[in-house]
Design an enzyme around this catalytic site. Sequence first.
Site, PDB file in Angstrom:
ATOM      1  N   SER A   1       0.874  -1.182   0.000  1.00 50.72           N
ATOM      2  CA  SER A   1       0.000   0.000   0.000  1.00 50.72           C
ATOM      3  C   SER A   1       0.905   1.225   0.000  1.00 50.72           C
ATOM      4  CB  SER A   1      -0.920  -0.009   1.230  1.00 50.72           C
ATOM      5  OG  SER A   1      -1.818  -1.080   1.159  1.00 50.72           O
TER       6      SER A   1
ATOM      7  N   LYS B   1      -6.292   2.449  -3.422  1.00 51.01           N
ATOM      8  CA  LYS B   1      -6.141   1.769  -2.130  1.00 51.01           C
ATOM      9  C   LYS B   1      -6.147   2.767  -0.977  1.00 51.01           C
ATOM     10  CE  LYS B   1      -5.480  -1.432   0.916  1.00 51.01           C
ATOM     11  NZ  LYS B   1      -4.295  -2.283   0.998  1.00 51.01           N
TER      12      LYS B   1
ATOM     13  N   LYS C   1      -0.978   5.515   8.130  1.00 48.61           N
ATOM     14  CA  LYS C   1      -0.096   5.797   6.988  1.00 48.61           C
ATOM     15  C   LYS C   1      -0.894   5.910   5.696  1.00 48.61           C
ATOM     16  CE  LYS C   1       1.577   2.520   4.812  1.00 48.61           C
ATOM     17  NZ  LYS C   1       1.241   1.711   3.598  1.00 48.61           N
TER      18      LYS C   1
END
Length: 301
Positions: free
Chosen positions: A102, A177, A246
């Site tokens: 990711s 994503k 994150k």
Amino acid sequence: MTSPAQSAPSQPASAAFLGLGAMGVPMAAHVARTVPTRVWNRTFSRAEAHAAEFGSTAAALEDAAGADVIFSCLPTSAEVDACIGQMLPFLRRGAVWVDCTSGRPAAAREQAARLAEVGVAFVDAPVSGGPAGARAGTLAVMVGGDEAVFGRVRALLDSFGGTVLRVGPVGSGFAVKAVNNVLMGLHLLSVAEGLASLKKQGVDLAPALTVLNASSGSSFSSQNKVAQQVFTRQFSPMFKLGLLAKDAGIALENVQEVQGSAPLIAQTAMMLRAAQQMIGSDVDHTEAVRLLEALNGVELS
């Protein structure tokens, strides 16, 4: 000069898989059932264990670099950069690098350019569906990259994906994503806010959640996380809060790059970062609800 897409064989004969975490282990197992696969992990004993269980081959990065298709599934784009740096002299012209991390869209574009210099194509292909989806081979895979390159690796992506779609050029998979994960965080925090308010009003949370899940306020988080983990206080560590924070930060970074307006994404990213600082990075992401509990002086149980 011949491009990587033109010079490589149409069907990959071998693969490598870098990163054997909770997602990487089953994903690499599916790939290994499709083509001979070399596996690497920073803790090399995990690669040896994978080889013993799934028939892959534990390999050093230099040996993994000789595969037709190289998968990476690492915590952040920085770890992928480090692997590329070590493997660059050994990569085979005509290979494809598939990054399931990711990661950051900007990093994907930089990595694609760097790899193109040695004749290696690149696609970003992050996944969603958790370890259960990885084991079942039903992950959602969102791919950014050239259509022809996507076609060359499609069969291997299908080995662990139930929904495998190209969503645009390099970096697009990472962008989708990031939005997916910040929405997951938003839904989790919003249902926690609502339930905290209801508890302060004396509402019984279990039937209230059942009603919400049968109504228009339902979400994946409300259906699959709250009763199973929040109400029971069994926060099984599946997807780390630090990683969700994150990813939400990446989503906000992407909005800023295009000068968009996304106040809910910004607020969610900041709240998840606050929860990470208050609770910790390595706990399951569902423990972010503790932030809302602290703000309201209640426990959602």
